[in-house]
Design a protein around this motif. Structure first.
Motif, PDB file in Angstrom:
ATOM      1  N   ILE A  47     -14.773   3.884   6.492  1.00  0.00           N
ATOM      2  CA  ILE A  47     -13.401   3.498   6.146  1.00  0.00           C
ATOM      3  C   ILE A  47     -13.244   3.369   4.628  1.00  0.00           C
ATOM      4  O   ILE A  47     -12.277   3.867   4.047  1.00  0.00           O
ATOM      5  CB  ILE A  47     -12.996   2.203   6.876  1.00  0.00           C
ATOM      6  CG1 ILE A  47     -12.900   2.475   8.378  1.00  0.00           C
ATOM      7  CG2 ILE A  47     -11.682   1.647   6.322  1.00  0.00           C
ATOM      8  CD1 ILE A  47     -12.893   1.226   9.243  1.00  0.00           C
ATOM      9  N   SER A  51     -10.604   5.019   1.992  1.00  0.00           N
ATOM     10  CA  SER A  51      -9.556   4.137   1.474  1.00  0.00           C
ATOM     11  C   SER A  51      -9.836   3.586   0.091  1.00  0.00           C
ATOM     12  O   SER A  51      -8.917   3.143  -0.592  1.00  0.00           O
ATOM     13  CB  SER A  51      -9.339   2.966   2.431  1.00  0.00           C
ATOM     14  OG  SER A  51     -10.510   2.167   2.476  1.00  0.00           O
ATOM     15  N   GLU A  55     -11.451  -1.889  -0.178  1.00  0.00           N
ATOM     16  CA  GLU A  55     -10.716  -2.140   1.072  1.00  0.00           C
ATOM     17  C   GLU A  55     -11.410  -3.242   1.870  1.00  0.00           C
ATOM     18  O   GLU A  55     -12.623  -3.223   2.074  1.00  0.00           O
ATOM     19  CB  GLU A  55     -10.658  -0.866   1.914  1.00  0.00           C
ATOM     20  CG  GLU A  55      -9.962  -1.026   3.240  1.00  0.00           C
ATOM     21  CD  GLU A  55      -8.452  -1.112   3.116  1.00  0.00           C
ATOM     22  OE1 GLU A  55      -7.840  -1.851   3.900  1.00  0.00           O
ATOM     23  OE2 GLU A  55      -7.876  -0.450   2.233  1.00  0.00           O
ATOM     24  N   VAL A  57     -12.533  -4.628   5.107  1.00  0.00           N
ATOM     25  CA  VAL A  57     -12.796  -4.000   6.400  1.00  0.00           C
ATOM     26  C   VAL A  57     -13.509  -5.013   7.300  1.00  0.00           C
ATOM     27  O   VAL A  57     -14.731  -4.984   7.454  1.00  0.00           O
ATOM     28  CB  VAL A  57     -13.655  -2.716   6.242  1.00  0.00           C
ATOM     29  CG1 VAL A  57     -13.831  -2.024   7.592  1.00  0.00           C
ATOM     30  CG2 VAL A  57     -13.033  -1.764   5.224  1.00  0.00           C
ATOM     31  N   GLN A  66      -8.453  -2.670  14.385  1.00  0.00           N
ATOM     32  CA  GLN A  66      -7.922  -2.745  13.024  1.00  0.00           C
ATOM     33  C   GLN A  66      -7.424  -1.340  12.673  1.00  0.00           C
ATOM     34  O   GLN A  66      -8.114  -0.351  12.944  1.00  0.00           O
ATOM     35  CB  GLN A  66      -9.009  -3.149  12.021  1.00  0.00           C
ATOM     36  CG  GLN A  66      -9.537  -4.555  12.181  1.00  0.00           C
ATOM     37  CD  GLN A  66      -8.567  -5.603  11.714  1.00  0.00           C
ATOM     38  OE1 GLN A  66      -8.325  -6.570  12.400  1.00  0.00           O
ATOM     39  NE2 GLN A  66      -7.979  -5.423  10.554  1.00  0.00           N
ATOM     40  N   TYR A  68      -6.024   1.390   9.693  1.00  0.00           N
ATOM     41  CA  TYR A  68      -6.127   1.675   8.263  1.00  0.00           C
ATOM     42  C   TYR A  68      -5.292   2.901   7.930  1.00  0.00           C
ATOM     43  O   TYR A  68      -5.369   3.925   8.624  1.00  0.00           O
ATOM     44  CB  TYR A  68      -7.597   1.917   7.865  1.00  0.00           C
ATOM     45  CG  TYR A  68      -8.441   0.697   8.128  1.00  0.00           C
ATOM     46  CD1 TYR A  68      -8.535  -0.315   7.191  1.00  0.00           C
ATOM     47  CD2 TYR A  68      -9.106   0.543   9.350  1.00  0.00           C
ATOM     48  CE1 TYR A  68      -9.286  -1.460   7.441  1.00  0.00           C
ATOM     49  CE2 TYR A  68      -9.851  -0.588   9.612  1.00  0.00           C
ATOM     50  CZ  TYR A  68      -9.940  -1.584   8.659  1.00  0.00           C
ATOM     51  OH  TYR A  68     -10.676  -2.715   8.925  1.00  0.00           O
ATOM     52  N   THR A  70      -5.386   5.508   6.021  1.00  0.00           N
ATOM     53  CA  THR A  70      -6.223   6.429   5.266  1.00  0.00           C
ATOM     54  C   THR A  70      -5.789   7.848   5.610  1.00  0.00           C
ATOM     55  O   THR A  70      -4.818   8.041   6.332  1.00  0.00           O
ATOM     56  CB  THR A  70      -7.699   6.215   5.644  1.00  0.00           C
ATOM     57  OG1 THR A  70      -7.837   6.327   7.071  1.00  0.00           O
ATOM     58  CG2 THR A  70      -8.193   4.834   5.215  1.00  0.00           C
TER      59      THR A  70
END
Length: 157
Positions: A47, A51, A55, A57, A66, A68, A70
């Motif tokens: 992730i 990102s 970030e 996470v 969750q 994101y 991206t």
């Protein structure tokens, strides 16, 4: 199948970073293995590769998922606490695959419908204890059957 030796958090994170640019919308990365093997660490590395390194996470252990923003969008699911496979749909698994890619910890909770629910393009990473480290055995179906070679090349660079 290919096995990577992971000797700590840094190499586990690195594997996530190597996978990240290969991930496309509609694909699933399945993270399988006992508690404490590095599933969330790999997901965090993947992730953050998409990102940015700052970030936040968190593990979705309690939130179950969750999301994101991206490229592609990522949804990180932790299915450990699910009691029925249908619950994954109730928390947005289908929608997440429609718009982006998914990372799934504890994919065994999807039961026998795993292939039908997730579609044809899946990378499975199975973590196991290897004494002074961990092994991550990767296998792919669909698009990931071909991407494994690129994954190994990225790891060896």
């Amino acid at each position: 199948m290919t096995t990577f030796r992971l000797d700590g958090e840094a190499t586990t994170t690195r594997l996530g970073r190597v996978i990240a640019p290969l991930l496309a919308p509609g694909e699933a990365v399945l993270l399988d293995g006992p508690l404490g093997m590095g599933k969330s660490t790999l997901a965090r590395g993947l992730i953050r590769a998409l990102s940015g390194p700052d970030e936040d996470v968190p593990s979705p252990t309690f939130t179950l998922v969750q999301f994101y923003e991206t490229d592609p969008p990522i949804a990180h699911f932790d299915l450990y606490r699910l009691e029925r496979p249908e619950e994954a749909r109730e928390i947005g698994l289908d929608e997440a695959l429609d718009v982006g890619a998914v990372l799934i910890e504890w994919p065994v909770r999807l039961g026998d419908d795993l292939a039908r629910v997730l579609g044809p393009d899946r990378l499975t990473i199975s973590f196991s204890d290897a004494g002074r480290g961990r092994d991550a055995t990767v296998s792919g179906v669909g698009a990931w059957a071909l991407k494994i070679k690129r994954l190994v090349e990225g790891w060896n660079d």
